[in-house]
Motif scaffolding. Structure first.
Motif, PDB file in Angstrom:
ATOM      1  N   TRP A  18       3.104  -2.307   3.704  1.00  7.10           N
ATOM      2  CA  TRP A  18       3.590  -2.576   2.351  1.00  7.10           C
ATOM      3  C   TRP A  18       4.397  -3.871   2.323  1.00  7.10           C
ATOM      4  O   TRP A  18       4.199  -4.712   1.442  1.00  7.10           O
ATOM      5  N   GLU A  21       1.982  -6.820   2.700  1.00  4.07           N
ATOM      6  CA  GLU A  21       1.206  -7.021   1.467  1.00  4.07           C
ATOM      7  C   GLU A  21       2.048  -7.690   0.382  1.00  4.07           C
ATOM      8  O   GLU A  21       1.525  -8.447  -0.441  1.00  4.07           O
ATOM      9  N   ASN A  22       3.337  -7.388   0.376  1.00  2.00           N
ATOM     10  CA  ASN A  22       4.239  -7.947  -0.630  1.00  2.00           C
ATOM     11  C   ASN A  22       4.984  -9.187  -0.131  1.00  2.00           C
ATOM     12  O   ASN A  22       5.934  -9.642  -0.771  1.00  2.00           O
ATOM     13  N   ASP A 107       6.138   4.421  -1.834  1.00  2.00           N
ATOM     14  CA  ASP A 107       5.625   3.226  -2.513  1.00  2.00           C
ATOM     15  C   ASP A 107       6.498   2.826  -3.702  1.00  2.00           C
ATOM     16  O   ASP A 107       6.896   1.666  -3.830  1.00  2.00           O
ATOM     17  N   ASP A 108       6.798   3.780  -4.579  1.00  2.00           N
ATOM     18  CA  ASP A 108       7.572   3.480  -5.786  1.00  2.00           C
ATOM     19  C   ASP A 108       8.993   3.020  -5.470  1.00  2.00           C
ATOM     20  O   ASP A 108       9.496   2.077  -6.056  1.00  2.00           O
ATOM     21  N   ASN A 109       9.641   3.708  -4.513  1.00  2.00           N
ATOM     22  CA  ASN A 109      11.001   3.302  -4.126  1.00  2.00           C
ATOM     23  C   ASN A 109      11.019   1.904  -3.534  1.00  2.00           C
ATOM     24  O   ASN A 109      11.936   1.122  -3.796  1.00  2.00           O
ATOM     25  N   TYR A 110      10.019   1.587  -2.737  1.00  2.00           N
ATOM     26  CA  TYR A 110       9.937   0.251  -2.137  1.00  2.00           C
ATOM     27  C   TYR A 110       9.770  -0.792  -3.238  1.00  2.00           C
ATOM     28  O   TYR A 110      10.430  -1.813  -3.227  1.00  2.00           O
ATOM     29  N   ALA A 111       8.875  -0.513  -4.193  1.00  2.00           N
ATOM     30  CA  ALA A 111       8.625  -1.455  -5.285  1.00  2.00           C
ATOM     31  C   ALA A 111       9.907  -1.676  -6.093  1.00  2.00           C
ATOM     32  O   ALA A 111      10.243  -2.814  -6.422  1.00  2.00           O
ATOM     33  N   LYS A 112      10.622  -0.594  -6.428  1.00  2.00           N
ATOM     34  CA  LYS A 112      11.849  -0.709  -7.213  1.00  2.00           C
ATOM     35  C   LYS A 112      12.954  -1.434  -6.464  1.00  2.00           C
ATOM     36  O   LYS A 112      13.668  -2.239  -7.036  1.00  2.00           O
ATOM     37  N   ALA A 115      10.890  -5.240  -4.434  1.00  4.76           N
ATOM     38  CA  ALA A 115      10.036  -6.237  -5.094  1.00  4.76           C
ATOM     39  C   ALA A 115      10.795  -7.034  -6.143  1.00  4.76           C
ATOM     40  O   ALA A 115      11.841  -6.690  -6.587  1.00  4.76           O
TER      41      ALA A 115
END
Length: 115
Positions: A18, A21-22, A107-112, A115
């Motif tokens: 992750w 990718e980011n 995934d969601d916690n990482y994005a919040k 990112a």
């Protein structure tokens, strides 16, 4: 940013993928090779709770007898156990600016958070 974990752990692999990718750069701290300090475990326990830092779902924990598991009822006992059994630390743990910000992979916690 530092990612703490074990390279062959599937959850750590998902988290590292992750991050790649980011396009987020990080340093990796391998528990198996570099170990971990009581100070760091206490910091994480203060942030997440020692019950969260101690991975009770993993094989390392499940290999313990019921008596051994029952003996780990405090943060001090958990930290003492985890120093010598780093495979029982929930992973990965991500620190940014020397502060723990994430434990495990979602995934969601990482994005919040990242990112």
């Amino acid at each position: 940013m530092t990612v703490y974990g074990i390279p062959n752990c599937n959850t750590v692999k998902k988290a590292l993928d992750w991050l790649k990718e980011n396009q987020i750069t990080y340093e990796f701290h391998d528990f198996k090779k570099k170990g971990i300090t009581a100070e760091k475990l206490n910091e994480w326990s203060a942030r997440f709770g020692w019950e969260t830092v101690l991975n009770r779902k993993g094989l390392t924990w499940k290999k313990l007898s019921k008596e051994e598991q029952a003996a780990i009822q405090t943060q001090e006992a958990a930290v003492n156990y985890l120093i010598n059994n780093t495979s029982a630390i929930k992973r990965p743990i991500i620190e940014k600016n020397d502060q723990a910000i994430l434990i495990g992979f979602d995934d969601d916690n990482y994005a919040k958070t990242l990112a």
